[in-house]
Enzyme design. Structure first.
Site, PDB file in Angstrom:
ATOM      1  N   LYS A 151      -8.668  -0.428   6.160  1.00 28.97           N
ATOM      2  CA  LYS A 151      -8.985  -0.865   4.796  1.00 28.97           C
ATOM      3  C   LYS A 151      -8.102  -2.042   4.378  1.00 28.97           C
ATOM      4  O   LYS A 151      -8.563  -2.989   3.745  1.00 28.97           O
ATOM      5  CB  LYS A 151      -8.801   0.297   3.814  1.00 28.97           C
ATOM      6  CG  LYS A 151      -9.934   1.316   3.893  1.00 28.97           C
ATOM      7  CD  LYS A 151      -9.670   2.556   3.043  1.00 28.97           C
ATOM      8  CE  LYS A 151      -8.702   3.481   3.702  1.00 28.97           C
ATOM      9  NZ  LYS A 151      -8.752   4.886   3.249  1.00 28.97           N
ATOM     10  N   SER A 156      -7.211   4.713   9.541  1.00 30.76           N
ATOM     11  CA  SER A 156      -7.918   4.800   8.272  1.00 30.76           C
ATOM     12  C   SER A 156      -7.279   3.861   7.238  1.00 30.76           C
ATOM     13  O   SER A 156      -7.958   3.032   6.612  1.00 30.76           O
ATOM     14  CB  SER A 156      -7.892   6.246   7.783  1.00 30.76           C
ATOM     15  OG  SER A 156      -8.242   6.339   6.427  1.00 30.76           O
ATOM     16  N   ARG A 172     -13.472  14.221   7.873  1.00 25.97           N
ATOM     17  CA  ARG A 172     -12.171  14.785   8.277  1.00 25.97           C
ATOM     18  C   ARG A 172     -11.679  15.780   7.238  1.00 25.97           C
ATOM     19  O   ARG A 172     -11.086  16.805   7.564  1.00 25.97           O
ATOM     20  CB  ARG A 172     -11.148  13.657   8.453  1.00 25.97           C
ATOM     21  CG  ARG A 172     -11.363  12.843   9.728  1.00 25.97           C
ATOM     22  CD  ARG A 172     -10.602  11.521   9.655  1.00 25.97           C
ATOM     23  NE  ARG A 172      -9.182  11.726   9.444  1.00 25.97           N
ATOM     24  CZ  ARG A 172      -8.386  10.870   8.794  1.00 25.97           C
ATOM     25  NH1 ARG A 172      -8.864   9.751   8.287  1.00 25.97           N
ATOM     26  NH2 ARG A 172      -7.103  11.148   8.640  1.00 25.97           N
ATOM     27  N   HIS A 199       0.834  -1.195   0.000  1.00 28.92           N
ATOM     28  CA  HIS A 199       0.000   0.000   0.000  1.00 28.92           C
ATOM     29  C   HIS A 199       0.873   1.251   0.000  1.00 28.92           C
ATOM     30  O   HIS A 199       1.808   1.364   0.775  1.00 28.92           O
ATOM     31  CB  HIS A 199      -0.906   0.020   1.227  1.00 28.92           C
ATOM     32  CG  HIS A 199      -1.752   1.261   1.300  1.00 28.92           C
ATOM     33  ND1 HIS A 199      -2.904   1.400   0.556  1.00 28.92           N
ATOM     34  CD2 HIS A 199      -1.587   2.416   1.982  1.00 28.92           C
ATOM     35  CE1 HIS A 199      -3.421   2.597   0.791  1.00 28.92           C
ATOM     36  NE2 HIS A 199      -2.650   3.233   1.647  1.00 28.92           N
ATOM     37  N   ASP A 203     -14.816   4.177   7.624  1.00 33.64           N
ATOM     38  CA  ASP A 203     -13.690   5.026   7.224  1.00 33.64           C
ATOM     39  C   ASP A 203     -14.076   5.937   6.071  1.00 33.64           C
ATOM     40  O   ASP A 203     -13.693   7.111   6.032  1.00 33.64           O
ATOM     41  CB  ASP A 203     -12.474   4.178   6.828  1.00 33.64           C
ATOM     42  CG  ASP A 203     -11.386   5.064   6.238  1.00 33.64           C
ATOM     43  OD1 ASP A 203     -10.844   5.885   6.988  1.00 33.64           O
ATOM     44  OD2 ASP A 203     -11.129   4.970   5.022  1.00 33.64           O
TER      45      ASP A 203
HETATM   46  N1  URA Z   1      -5.180   7.906   3.206  1.00 33.11           N
HETATM   47  C1  URA Z   1      -6.178   7.288   3.848  1.00 33.11           C
HETATM   48  O1  URA Z   1      -6.704   6.292   3.368  1.00 33.11           O
HETATM   49  N2  URA Z   1      -6.598   7.784   5.020  1.00 33.11           N
HETATM   50  C2  URA Z   1      -6.051   8.870   5.580  1.00 33.11           C
HETATM   51  O2  URA Z   1      -6.463   9.255   6.660  1.00 33.11           O
HETATM   52  C3  URA Z   1      -5.008   9.519   4.907  1.00 33.11           C
HETATM   53  C4  URA Z   1      -4.606   9.012   3.712  1.00 33.11           C
END
Ligand code: URA
Ligand code: CA
Length: 442
Positions: free
Chosen positions: A187, A183, A168, A82, A161
């Site tokens: 995922k 966050s 956010r 990622h 999220d």
């Molecule tokens: N990428 C994400 O998936 N979440 C965040 O909070 C910041 C970057």
């Protein structure tokens, strides 16, 4: 339990219990908690922070707010990579076939993304007829038989999220380490990987601008992954200038093909070997990182990695002739050369601004609804440290937009590169490796 009490508790700097965090995430996802109360809690978290226990609980709650993908039908150790996001990041397109060519399963769920260019899915869709909508059975079978499949994310990965991230974004509460780490990791964990390699970008093109912040974010994510039973490693890598030369969808497909054929940009190749070496290590395919890197180079040099890419495209319905003859990829009407008007050395290329330039040329989406021009983007010819002479081409714009847009973008581009009279040293790409054992800085 009342949201009001949770807000007061965090506002006063106290620790939230597991039950309280679960309550917040459940009720916010179901719509029983309103945005204004969630925003207040986020702002309290922003100022008073969360400890590791709270951060892990938040990650778990968001991970379980939707589907948790079960990849056990796929044989072997599934390692996911990622990236926290940057400009012109072509690594997934290179790494997926490269890792698969080593016999390690690549079961990738990818996104489209908002931003300078599309996501991996958009890039793949610049290959004619490429299908990203595989059924779960097709996905599993493809990985078991051919070691590789890339599909679009199902809608229901960590819905909490998705909702919170959007909130956010508009309440000034994105850049808190616990919130970012939970966050991203919620995922990843919901997507079913057994082990995770994180590419944490730092610099002007990343959302973390300083190395200290990147180290803290990396340590937090590595700890979350490890506490959840997933071997996790983070690399902290430079995103002060765009990665490689290409920023754009079909332009990056070409760059990936070049890299798989051992003719790619130096930085992109180095990053792929570093991330890939760690992936092979976590997959148990090799005993040391060095052995992994060596195997990857062999797979590139022997042509097996490129063959795997073609096989992958063909299995997912894509037109392989496009890979063999890149002239068949989408092409822009207007090709415009940006030339230097001075002699010197490239000192700076503000990555996110260059990314915005690519977007303005058509390569990315400004809003979720906007169309993307798969042919558009920027090919950079000079990178930080390179010498330029007056009249040299610094970049080439590919676009279907008109001259007026091109001129506007050219002005913006020039505002965001600095050419110095003095020699400038090249940038170091890999800045640190973070594991549960600690941080190795380079
Ligand atoms: N990428 C994400 O998936 N979440 C965040 O909070 C910041 C970057
Ligand atoms: Ca690139």
């Amino acid at each position: 339990m009342r949201m009001y009490d949770l807000i007061i508790k965090k506002r006063n700097g106290e620790e939230l219990s597991t039950e309280e965090i679960n309550y917040f995430i459940e009720k916010y996802t179901s719509g029983d908690v309103e945005d204004y109360q969630a925003s207040a809690l986020l702002m309290a978290i922003f100022f008073k922070k969360m400890n590791m226990r709270e951060t892990v609980d938040l990650t778990k709650a968001m991970m379980h707010s939707g589907d948790v993908i079960d990849l056990t039908a796929i044989e072997g150790i599934k390692v996911d990579k990622h990236s926290t996001g940057g400009v012109g990041d072509t690594t997934t397109l290179v790494l997926a076939p490269l890792i698969a060519s080593c016999g390690v399963p690549v079961a990738k769920m990818s996104g489209r993304g908002l931003g300078h260019t599309g996501g991996t899915l958009d890039k793949l869709e610049s290959i004619k007829d490429f299908r990203i909508g595989l059924s779960i059975d097709e996905f599993t079978n493809n990985v078991n038989n051919n070691k590789i499949a890339v599909v679009g994310q199902t809608k229901n990965i960590a819905p909490a999220d998705k909702k919170l991230y959007a909130l956010r974004d508009v309440t000034g509460t994105v850049d808190n380490i616990s919130l970012i780490a939970s966050s991203i990791m919620s995922k990843k964990l919901a997507s079913g990987a057994d082990a995770i390699v994180l590419d944490v970008k730092v610099g002007s093109g990343a959302f973390i601008h300083d190395i200290e912040g990147a180290k803290e974010l990396s340590k937090t994510m590595v700890e979350i992954g490890s506490l959840m039973g997933r071997n996790t490693i983070a690399l902290i890598t430079d995103m002060d200038q765009p990665l490689g030369y290409a920023i754009g969808n079909s332009l990056e497909v070409i760059e990936a093909i070049d890299t798989l054929n051992n003719k790619g940009p130096k930085d992109l190749t180095e990053l792929c070997l570093n991330l890939g070496g760690k992936m092979l290590l976590l997959a148990g395919r090799v005993k040391t990182f060095e052995e992994g890197e060596k195997l990857l180079i062999e797979k590139i040099e022997s042509g097996e990695a490129f063959e795997k890419f073609k096989e992958f495209v063909s299995i997912q319905g894509g037109d392989v002739s496009v890979i063999e003859n890149i002239d068949l990829l989408p092409k822009s009407k207007n090709i415009y050369e940006v030339k230097s008007d001075v002699d010197g050395y490239i000192e700076k290329m503000i990555a996110d601004e260059i990314g915005i330039c690519a977007m303005m040329l058509g390569a990315g989406r400004e809003t979720k609804e906007s169309d993307i021009d798969l042919s558009a983007g920027i090919l950079i010819r000079k990178k930080v440290g390179d010498e330029v002479k007056k009249g040299d081409i610094i970049a080439v714009f590919h676009t279907n937009k008109d001259e007026e847009v091109i001129k506007t973008v050219e002005n913006r581009f020039f505002k965001n590169i600095t050419i110095s009279k003095n020699k400038v040293s090249e940038k170091k790409l890999i800045k640190a490796v973070v594991t549960m054992d600690g941080i190795d800085e380079f």
